[in-house]
Scaffold this motif. Structure first.
Motif, PDB file in Angstrom:
ATOM      1  N   HIS A   1     -25.299   4.407  24.552  1.00  0.00           N
ATOM      2  CA  HIS A   1     -24.648   3.454  23.652  1.00  0.00           C
ATOM      3  C   HIS A   1     -24.737   2.000  24.127  1.00  0.00           C
ATOM      4  O   HIS A   1     -24.955   1.094  23.307  1.00  0.00           O
ATOM      5  CB  HIS A   1     -23.184   3.857  23.424  1.00  0.00           C
ATOM      6  CG  HIS A   1     -22.514   3.038  22.374  1.00  0.00           C
ATOM      7  ND1 HIS A   1     -21.416   2.238  22.618  1.00  0.00           N
ATOM      8  CD2 HIS A   1     -22.812   2.866  21.056  1.00  0.00           C
ATOM      9  CE1 HIS A   1     -21.059   1.620  21.513  1.00  0.00           C
ATOM     10  NE2 HIS A   1     -21.881   1.986  20.552  1.00  0.00           N
ATOM     11  N   PRO A   2     -24.574   1.692  25.430  1.00  0.00           N
ATOM     12  CA  PRO A   2     -24.727   0.296  25.864  1.00  0.00           C
ATOM     13  C   PRO A   2     -26.110  -0.266  25.525  1.00  0.00           C
ATOM     14  O   PRO A   2     -26.236  -1.448  25.156  1.00  0.00           O
ATOM     15  CB  PRO A   2     -24.501   0.361  27.376  1.00  0.00           C
ATOM     16  CG  PRO A   2     -23.668   1.576  27.585  1.00  0.00           C
ATOM     17  CD  PRO A   2     -24.134   2.553  26.558  1.00  0.00           C
ATOM     18  N   CYS A   3     -27.155   0.563  25.649  1.00  0.00           N
ATOM     19  CA  CYS A   3     -28.511   0.100  25.316  1.00  0.00           C
ATOM     20  C   CYS A   3     -28.623  -0.220  23.824  1.00  0.00           C
ATOM     21  O   CYS A   3     -29.266  -1.203  23.429  1.00  0.00           O
ATOM     22  CB  CYS A   3     -29.537   1.170  25.690  1.00  0.00           C
ATOM     23  SG  CYS A   3     -29.523   1.659  27.431  1.00  0.00           S
ATOM     24  N   ILE A   4     -28.007   0.610  22.984  1.00  0.00           N
ATOM     25  CA  ILE A   4     -28.021   0.388  21.533  1.00  0.00           C
ATOM     26  C   ILE A   4     -27.260  -0.883  21.197  1.00  0.00           C
ATOM     27  O   ILE A   4     -27.702  -1.721  20.404  1.00  0.00           O
ATOM     28  CB  ILE A   4     -27.391   1.591  20.799  1.00  0.00           C
ATOM     29  CG1 ILE A   4     -28.227   2.863  21.002  1.00  0.00           C
ATOM     30  CG2 ILE A   4     -27.213   1.290  19.318  1.00  0.00           C
ATOM     31  CD1 ILE A   4     -29.540   2.870  20.277  1.00  0.00           C
ATOM     32  N   GLU A   5     -26.106  -1.056  21.829  1.00  0.00           N
ATOM     33  CA  GLU A   5     -25.223  -2.179  21.511  1.00  0.00           C
ATOM     34  C   GLU A   5     -25.873  -3.520  21.833  1.00  0.00           C
ATOM     35  O   GLU A   5     -25.701  -4.500  21.100  1.00  0.00           O
ATOM     36  CB  GLU A   5     -23.908  -2.024  22.291  1.00  0.00           C
ATOM     37  CG  GLU A   5     -22.821  -2.973  21.849  1.00  0.00           C
ATOM     38  CD  GLU A   5     -21.514  -2.707  22.574  1.00  0.00           C
ATOM     39  OE1 GLU A   5     -20.609  -3.542  22.447  1.00  0.00           O
ATOM     40  OE2 GLU A   5     -21.425  -1.675  23.278  1.00  0.00           O
ATOM     41  N   ASP A   6     -26.632  -3.570  22.915  1.00  0.00           N
ATOM     42  CA  ASP A   6     -27.267  -4.831  23.309  1.00  0.00           C
ATOM     43  C   ASP A   6     -28.681  -4.981  22.752  1.00  0.00           C
ATOM     44  O   ASP A   6     -29.396  -5.922  23.111  1.00  0.00           O
ATOM     45  CB  ASP A   6     -27.311  -4.945  24.838  1.00  0.00           C
ATOM     46  CG  ASP A   6     -25.969  -5.365  25.413  1.00  0.00           C
ATOM     47  OD1 ASP A   6     -25.175  -5.970  24.665  1.00  0.00           O
ATOM     48  OD2 ASP A   6     -25.711  -5.084  26.597  1.00  0.00           O
ATOM     49  N   GLY A   7     -29.107  -4.062  21.887  1.00  0.00           N
ATOM     50  CA  GLY A   7     -30.409  -4.189  21.241  1.00  0.00           C
ATOM     51  C   GLY A   7     -31.583  -3.781  22.092  1.00  0.00           C
ATOM     52  O   GLY A   7     -32.740  -4.020  21.722  1.00  0.00           O
ATOM     53  N   HIS A   8     -31.337  -3.178  23.257  1.00  0.00           N
ATOM     54  CA  HIS A   8     -32.427  -2.740  24.123  1.00  0.00           C
ATOM     55  C   HIS A   8     -33.127  -1.501  23.560  1.00  0.00           C
ATOM     56  O   HIS A   8     -34.294  -1.239  23.865  1.00  0.00           O
ATOM     57  CB  HIS A   8     -31.877  -2.452  25.529  1.00  0.00           C
ATOM     58  CG  HIS A   8     -32.911  -1.937  26.492  1.00  0.00           C
ATOM     59  ND1 HIS A   8     -33.906  -2.742  27.008  1.00  0.00           N
ATOM     60  CD2 HIS A   8     -33.122  -0.698  27.024  1.00  0.00           C
ATOM     61  CE1 HIS A   8     -34.676  -2.029  27.817  1.00  0.00           C
ATOM     62  NE2 HIS A   8     -34.223  -0.778  27.841  1.00  0.00           N
ATOM     63  N   LEU A   9     -32.404  -0.753  22.726  1.00  0.00           N
ATOM     64  CA  LEU A   9     -32.912   0.499  22.184  1.00  0.00           C
ATOM     65  C   LEU A   9     -32.457   0.624  20.732  1.00  0.00           C
ATOM     66  O   LEU A   9     -31.359   0.187  20.386  1.00  0.00           O
ATOM     67  CB  LEU A   9     -32.364   1.671  23.020  1.00  0.00           C
ATOM     68  CG  LEU A   9     -32.883   3.079  22.757  1.00  0.00           C
ATOM     69  CD1 LEU A   9     -34.382   3.167  23.059  1.00  0.00           C
ATOM     70  CD2 LEU A   9     -32.117   4.078  23.619  1.00  0.00           C
ATOM     71  N   SER A  10     -33.319   1.186  19.873  1.00  0.00           N
ATOM     72  CA  SER A  10     -32.949   1.371  18.465  1.00  0.00           C
ATOM     73  C   SER A  10     -32.547   2.816  18.203  1.00  0.00           C
ATOM     74  O   SER A  10     -32.978   3.737  18.913  1.00  0.00           O
ATOM     75  CB  SER A  10     -34.118   0.997  17.549  1.00  0.00           C
ATOM     76  OG  SER A  10     -35.150   1.963  17.643  1.00  0.00           O
ATOM     77  N   ILE A  11     -31.730   3.012  17.179  1.00  0.00           N
ATOM     78  CA  ILE A  11     -31.294   4.362  16.819  1.00  0.00           C
ATOM     79  C   ILE A  11     -32.482   5.198  16.363  1.00  0.00           C
ATOM     80  O   ILE A  11     -32.548   6.407  16.636  1.00  0.00           O
ATOM     81  CB  ILE A  11     -30.199   4.297  15.740  1.00  0.00           C
ATOM     82  CG1 ILE A  11     -28.918   3.693  16.337  1.00  0.00           C
ATOM     83  CG2 ILE A  11     -29.911   5.678  15.161  1.00  0.00           C
ATOM     84  CD1 ILE A  11     -27.774   3.543  15.369  1.00  0.00           C
ATOM     85  N   GLU A  12     -33.429   4.568  15.699  1.00  0.00           N
ATOM     86  CA  GLU A  12     -34.612   5.313  15.246  1.00  0.00           C
ATOM     87  C   GLU A  12     -35.423   5.835  16.429  1.00  0.00           C
ATOM     88  O   GLU A  12     -35.957   6.941  16.400  1.00  0.00           O
ATOM     89  CB  GLU A  12     -35.488   4.416  14.357  1.00  0.00           C
ATOM     90  CG  GLU A  12     -34.993   4.287  12.932  1.00  0.00           C
ATOM     91  CD  GLU A  12     -34.785   5.645  12.273  1.00  0.00           C
ATOM     92  OE1 GLU A  12     -35.686   6.506  12.379  1.00  0.00           O
ATOM     93  OE2 GLU A  12     -33.722   5.852  11.669  1.00  0.00           O
TER      94      GLU A  12
END
Length: 750
Positions: A88-99
């Protein structure tokens, strides 16, 4: 402002330790490559210095590992939830996408992350959970029920970490949300350990002095309290052992938050709270659970053991019957099972005793997750089943009113009350005597003046308490009032009060009708229903109720109405006959006046489906369709077609279960056929009531009365009239005429 960070040595050490613990718990549920991929994403995230501390200066990666540990150890979630929390931290900071997560780890992990992200976006708009935001929060739960479990664990972890923060305002907001939203959610799901921690920490941060006052008092009395618990437990242990039961007993001091709530509710100081602790008797299982047969037999054995222990305790110490809580026979909605009884122990002190089995205790500690954890389900097999159970507990109907009702139910426990005959009913806490009355019947609710609760007279606004025996008191002079909407708490009662208020408006129209009749008598003019019907029609009223309502509010002048009535009456041919005025109580059916027409044949035309004519069909008896009704066809098992009215009571079930057997149908042409209808008539048993009803029917040569069945009781009558009519238009005209008869309260088609 947040700032970019590097990991401190302490954070690195803690993260590695948490990683090891979590891995040990979930390794069996991980897929090949999961571990390496998560390490790679988190490593890149940290190395690229994309980590930002939050408003409290906390490292989000460390927080994620701490929350993941709670999710695993306290709730029992496995792979999908743990991966979602860590990423979740990676998703929140835009480092990783849900797709990208969906491609690498699957739909389930992506769905949880999407739900968490929606919650995060909600908080960015407004950190305080207001009513509208709360509704949006609930809607997000339907996406994946694990979202709410992760949210609770995350808030418990955050509350632990902000103990020494200097961000006072942010700490206050987080604590208020923990008490307002997360603790009640944890309680609803049976996560009592997390719920208690959230409540205690919220009290500690929001009411510092009260928290430490109680904590110091507990510390000061711990030695004497432990000694008393030992004096209570020792003889109980001896008796239970002698009975052949295997068990362990522990004394549990109530949470600081619980004690504080009791002090406020009872308006007393610490010394005034008599039940500071509870004794918990946990019965061990006899033999291996998996070898004991089916679950029903296992549960029966558990119940027998619990009641055996209950009998032993209550034979030693005097019980308080008002404090018995049997959540074994009737478990809570979240699965909680236990026997609670308060007994008078040594030194005349009241002590709460809780009796449960090991299985029940684990469910009480770990919540709904324990249902499948206890059965030894490995990995995430069976996860969908209990997540569905969570969904059913939290799911609401469409509409904001339903959301409001859920919000009320979310924060309140349930109360169980008895009728004088011993029937058991369940209500949300806060429900009143008036809620109980309307739950029994609308008429009882409308006439309710109060109740006798445990033989004590109380007002209708009295809140219900578990164990109450309630006997409703009524009065024929009582009428529903607008303020009752503020007294009742259940949506069912509110809807019935609104309906009763509408009916009261109708009664005001009836009062206007009686006023008009008195004016007619004063002027010595006989009032005929047929003439009055013509008058109402000429004045342009489509509904008789609107006519009398305008008389009631003074819009129409009664004297002018009577003058117009006389003009119409002069143009009417008077009707004579040898009918003798009679009451419904004196009525005797004269079979010679009834028609014996055969109604099985019809020369009206029904067009079925795509213009087909001449298809064999029958008119359904359940709703008796006639020419002009909106209808549909239903293909029976034998291949024939039955014609039902669109508003037939059976229509919803037929469409739901057998939609593929529904065919379109409509009336076409118009023959000379007549159809049988049954009208239900209810009213006051006045002189001449039966004559007035039958005269209206006999005056119309196209109406044939086939049967009449009238019953009279205590000045009221009710009856069924079976009449032959041509179509719906003539039926509606007849119903309007019958409603104008003096004393008639209701006319409806069956």
């Amino acid at each position: 402002m947040t700032e970019r960070i590097d990991f401190t040595p302490q954070e690195k050490e803690e993260t590695l330790a948490l990683y090891s613990q979590i891995r040990q718990e979930v390794v069996s549920s991980l897929k090949e490559g999961d571990e390496d991929k998560v390490r790679q994403y988190l490593g890149d995230y940290v190395e690229q210095n994309q980590t930002h501390r939050d408003v409290f200066g906390l490292n989000p990666v460390v927080l994620a590992f701490q929350t993941a540990q709670l999710v695993v150890q306290e709730i029992g979630l496995k792979r999908d939830a743990v991966l979602a929390v860590l990423l979740h931290p990676c998703i929140e900071d835009g480092h990783l996408s849900i797709e990208e997560v969906r491609k690498v780890f699957g739909d389930s992990v992506a769905r949880i992350l999407h739900g968490l992200q929606r919650i995060q976006e909600l908080y960015k708009k407004n950190p305080v959970v207001e009513t509208e935001n709360f509704r949006n929060l609930l809607l997000s739960f339907a996406e994946d029920m694990r979202v709410i479990l992760i949210m609770i664990a995350d808030r418990v972890n955050l509350m632990r970490q902000i103990r020494d923060t200097e961000q006072v305002e942010a700490k206050r907001e987080v604590s208020e949300e923990a008490a307002y939203l997360y603790a009640p959610l944890a309680h609803k799901l049976g996560l009592y350990k997390m719920k208690s921690e959230l409540e205690d920490l919220s009290l500690k941060y929001l009411e510092h002095d009260a928290y430490y006052h109680i904590k110091e008092k507990l510390s000061a009395t711990k030695k004497s309290r432990d000694a008393y618990i030992e004096r209570f437990i020792q003889p109980v242990s001896e008796r239970l052992t002698a009975a052949g039961l295997k068990f362990h007993i522990k004394g549990r001091t109530k949470s600081i938050h619980s004690i504080w709530q009791k002090m406020k509710k009872q308006k007393c100081d610490f010394e005034g709270v008599y039940d500071l602790f509870a004794i918990r008797i946990i019965l061990e299982e006899r033999g291996e659970r998996k070898e004991e047969g089916n679950e029903r037999e296992i549960h029966r054995e558990e119940v027998m053991q619990c009641w055996q222990a209950f009998a032993i305790v209550t034979s030693m110490y005097q019980p308080n019957p008002k404090r018995l809580r049997d959540w074994i026979s009737v478990p809570k909605s979240n699965g909680y099972e236990s026997l609670h009884i308060t007994v008078l122990g040594p030194e005349q002190k009241w002590v709460e005793v809780q009796i449960r089995t090991e299985r029940m205790d684990e469910i009480a500690e770990r919540g709904v997750a324990a249902h499948w954890r206890y059965k030894g389900v490995k990995g995430e097999v069976g996860l969908d089943e209990w997540l569905t159970n969570i969904r059913s507990m939290l799911e609401t109907s469409d509409g904001l009113e339903a959301m409001d009702q859920f919000k009320m139910d979310l924060y309140e426990d349930e109360v169980f009350v008895f009728t004088p005959k011993g029937d058991l009913y369940k209500f949300p806490k806060g429900a009143t005597v008036l809620d109980f009355a309307y739950h029994i019947h609308s008429k009882i609710g409308n006439a309710c003046t109060g109740a006798r609760i445990n033989n004590k007279v109380v007002p209708l606004r009295q809140p219900l308490q578990s164990g109450d025996q309630v006997e409703i008191m009524t009065s024929s002079n009582q009428k529903p009032r607008q303020e009752w909407l503020n007294i009742v708490k259940t949506s069912r009662a509110k809807s019935k009060v609104r309906l009763a208020l509408k009916e009261t408006q109708v009664k005001e129209g009836l009062f206007a009708k009686e006023t008009l009749e008195r004016k007619f008598k004063n002027r010595k003019i006989e009032m005929e229903e047929s003439v009055m019907q013509q008058l109402i029609k000429k004045l342009g009223f489509k509904e008789v109720s609107d006519f009398y309502r305008q008389i009631a509010d003074g819009t129409l002048d009664i004297n002018q109405l009577i003058d117009k009535y006389v003009e119409i009456q002069h143009d009417e041919q008077p009707i004579t006959g040898n009918n003798v005025a009679q009451t419904a109580a004196d009525f005797v059916l004269d079979d010679s006046k009834l028609s014996t027409l055969n109604t099985s044949l019809s020369d009206d035309v029904l067009v079925i489906d795509q213009g087909m004519k001449g298809v064999d069909y029958q008119l359904a008896r359940c709703c008796q369709p006639i020419y002009g009704d909106k209808v549909f066809g239903f293909v029976t098992v034998s291949g024939g077609i039955k014609i039902h009215r669109v508003d037939c009571p059976n229509a919803p079930e037929l469409r739901k279960r057998f939609g593929y057997r529904i065919v379109k149908a409509r009336w076409s042409g118009k023959g000379s056929s007549q159809y049988s209808i049954t009208l239900r008539v209810i009213g006051t048993d006045d002189i001449g009531i039966v004559s007035n009803l039958t005269n209206i029917i006999s005056r119309d040569e196209k109406l044939v009365l086939r049967s009449i069945n009238i019953d009279s009781h205590d000045g009221l009558f009710s009856g069924n009239l079976t009449i032959m009519v041509d179509d719906t238009s003539r039926m509606e005209t007849l119903i309007k005429k019958l409603r104008t008869v003096k004393g008639v309260k209701q006319v409806s088609r069956i």
